[in-house]
Design an enzyme around this catalytic site. Structure first.
Site, PDB file in Angstrom:
ATOM      1  CB  ALA A  42      -0.957  -0.013   1.189  1.00 59.65           C
ATOM      2  CG  LEU A  43       4.584   0.584  -1.884  1.00 64.31           C
ATOM      3  CD1 LEU A  43       5.645   0.411  -2.970  1.00 64.31           C
ATOM      4  CD2 LEU A  43       5.204   0.409  -0.499  1.00 64.31           C
ATOM      5  N   GLY A  60       5.358   8.623   1.178  1.00 60.77           N
ATOM      6  CA  GLY A  60       6.323   8.460   2.283  1.00 60.77           C
ATOM      7  C   GLY A  60       7.259   7.302   1.985  1.00 60.77           C
ATOM      8  CG  HIS A  61       5.830   3.186   1.759  1.00 56.32           C
ATOM      9  ND1 HIS A  61       4.463   3.206   1.695  1.00 56.32           N
ATOM     10  CD2 HIS A  61       6.153   2.463   2.873  1.00 56.32           C
ATOM     11  CE1 HIS A  61       3.959   2.542   2.715  1.00 56.32           C
ATOM     12  NE2 HIS A  61       4.956   2.086   3.449  1.00 56.32           N
ATOM     13  CD  GLN A  92       4.409  -5.476  11.578  1.00 51.04           C
ATOM     14  OE1 GLN A  92       5.328  -6.081  11.039  1.00 51.04           O
ATOM     15  NE2 GLN A  92       4.338  -4.159  11.568  1.00 51.04           N
ATOM     16  CD  GLU A 139      13.513  10.256  12.233  1.00 55.33           C
ATOM     17  OE1 GLU A 139      13.039  11.416  12.250  1.00 55.33           O
ATOM     18  OE2 GLU A 139      14.703   9.990  12.523  1.00 55.33           O
ATOM     19  CG  ASP A 192       5.713   3.515  12.096  1.00 58.50           C
ATOM     20  OD1 ASP A 192       4.673   3.400  12.747  1.00 58.50           O
ATOM     21  OD2 ASP A 192       5.733   3.553  10.851  1.00 58.50           O
ATOM     22  CB  SER A 207      -0.390   6.467   7.619  1.00 53.47           C
ATOM     23  OG  SER A 207      -0.947   5.221   7.977  1.00 53.47           O
TER      24      SER A 207
HETATM   25  O1  PAF Z   1       6.768  -0.184   9.219  1.00 55.49           O
HETATM   26  C1  PAF Z   1       6.305  -1.162   8.621  1.00 55.49           C
HETATM   27  O2  PAF Z   1       5.690  -1.045   7.561  1.00 55.49           O
HETATM   28  C2  PAF Z   1       6.492  -2.550   9.215  1.00 55.49           C
HETATM   29  O3  PAF Z   1       6.463  -2.505  10.597  1.00 55.49           O
HETATM   30  C3  PAF Z   1       7.768  -3.257   8.711  1.00 55.49           C
HETATM   31  C4  PAF Z   1       9.011  -2.525   9.145  1.00 55.49           C
HETATM   32  C5  PAF Z   1       7.725  -3.359   7.197  1.00 55.49           C
HETATM   33  C6  PAF Z   1       7.829  -4.661   9.290  1.00 55.49           C
HETATM   34  O4  PAF Z   1       6.748  -5.430   8.889  1.00 55.49           O
END
Ligand code: PAF
Length: 279
Positions: free
Chosen positions: A31-32, A35-36, A60, A148, A150, A185
Site C-alpha cells: 500500500a505504498l 512516504g515510502h 505484528q 520516523e 514510527d 500512512s
Molecule cells: O513499518 C512497517 O511497515 C512494518 O512494521 C515493517 C518494518 C515493514 C515490518 O513489517
C-alpha cells in the site's frame, strides 16, 4: 526490476552480487504512498542495488480486523516501484516466511518495547523484531531505511541491530506529510471524507504542543493536549506522551543535552493513526 517471492531465489540473486556492492533495503507492508517512495528514492541515491520487500506481517498485528483490513494494492505498488528504479522486490507469502508456525520470537529491547505502542499493542514489537531480523538475514542489506512516523519502531530496530550485532546501518528518515500536515500512512486511505478533513488536527496539535513545551512543563502540555481531544467529534485520543528520544521513557524533568519528542496515537472510529514531533 525483478520480483521474487521465494527466499531461495532472492538469496541466490543477492549472492551473485560482487562483494563491494552496497544494498539498500526498504521493508514495507505494501500500500505504498509518497512516504515510502521518499525512503526508496533515498535508497536508490545511496546504494548500488535497492531491494524493497512487500509483506503484511501477521505477527505484528494485535487485532485481527486490522490485519484483514490492511490495504492490498500490489499491482499499483509494483508499477510505482518500477517507475522509481527499484531493482528487486521481494513479495513472499506467509508460508515462505513462517512455514506453518506463525509466531514471533521473544525479544528484550531493554524496555523500549514496553513504552507507548508497546503498552497498547501487545506483542507488536516482537512481531516487528521477528520479521525485520528475518528479512535482514535474507536480504543482507548494507543500509536499511525506516520512516520516523514510527519513531519507536526505528529505536527498536536500532536496538535489535545492536543486541544481535547485525551488520546493517539503520537510517531513520523524516516524516513525510501531506500538504495539510497529516503524516503519510497506508491507513489514511481508509479514512472517510470527514475523518480525512479532521485528521490534520493531529499534526496541528503536535505543533502547538511543541510551542507550549518551550514555556510550560510537560504535565501542563499533556493536560492541554488531552483537553484538545476531549470534545473532538471524530478523533479519539489513545495516548499523548512526551518522552526521551533514546529511552522512550516519559519525561520527568527536562535534563539539558537530552532530546525529547512528543508522541501521539488517535482513533478515527477503528482506524488508528500515530504521529510524533521532535521538541
Ligand atoms: O513499518 C512497517 O511497515 C512494518 O512494521 C515493517 C518494518 C515493514 C515490518 O513489517
Amino acid at each position: 526490476m525483478i520480483v521474487y517471492s521465494e527466499i531461495a531465489s532472492i538469496k541466490k540473486r543477492i549472492k551473485s552480487f560482487n562483494k563491494g556492492l552496497t544494498i539498500g533495503f526498504v521493508p514495507t507492508m505494501g500500500a505504498l504512498h509518497k512516504g515510502h517512495l521518499s525512503l526508496i528514492k533515498q535508497a536508490v541515491l545511496e546504494n548500488d542495488v535497492v531491494v524493497v520487500s512487500i509483506f503484511v506481517n501477521p505477527t505484528q498485528f494485535d487485532k485481527k480486523e486490522d490485519l484483514v483490513n490492511y490495504p492490498n494494492t500490489l499491482e499499483n505498488d509494483l508499477s510505482l516501484l518500477k517507475s522509481i528504479n527499484c531493482d528487486i522486490v521481494f513479495t513472499p507469502n506467509q508460508n515462505e516466511i513462517y512455514d506453518e508456525n506463525i509466531k514471533s520470537e521473544n525479544f528484550d529491547f531493554d524496555g523500549l518495547e514496553f513504552q507507548m505502542e508497546g503498552k497498547f499493542r501487545k506483542g507488536h514489537f516482537n512481531g516487528v523484531g521477528t520479521i525485520v531480523k528475518r528479512l535482514f538475514e535474507i536480504v543482507t542489506p548494507t543500509n536499511a531505511y525506516f520512516g520516523e512516523k514510527d519513531f519507536q519502531q526505528v529505536q527498536i530496530i536500532n536496538k535489535l541491530v545492536e543486541k544481535h550485532k547485525l551488520p546493517v546501518n539503520i537510517i531513520g528518515c523524516e516524516i513525510y506529510r501531506e500538504p495539510d500536515g497529516l503524516a503519510m500512512s497506508s491507513r489514511n486511505v481508509r479514512l472517510t471524507k470527514k475523518q480525512r478533513l479532521a485528521a490534520p488536527f493531529i499534526h496541528k496539535t503536535l505543533l502547538a504542543a511543541k510551542e507550549l513545551f518551550g514555556t510550560k512543563n510537560a504535565a501542563i502540555v499533556i493536560d492541554w493536549v488531552e483537553n484538545e481531544f476531549k470534545n473532538h467529534p471524530l478523533l479519539k485520543l489513545e495516548y499523548f506522551e512526551i518522552a526521551d528520544e533514546k529511552t522512550l521513557k516519559p519525561i520527568k524533568k527536562v535534563i539539558s543535552g537530552q532530546k525529547y519528542r512528543a508522541f501521539i496515537a488517535i482513533f478515527a472510529d477503528e482506524i488508528r493513526l500515530i504521529d510524533n514531533i521532535s521538541l
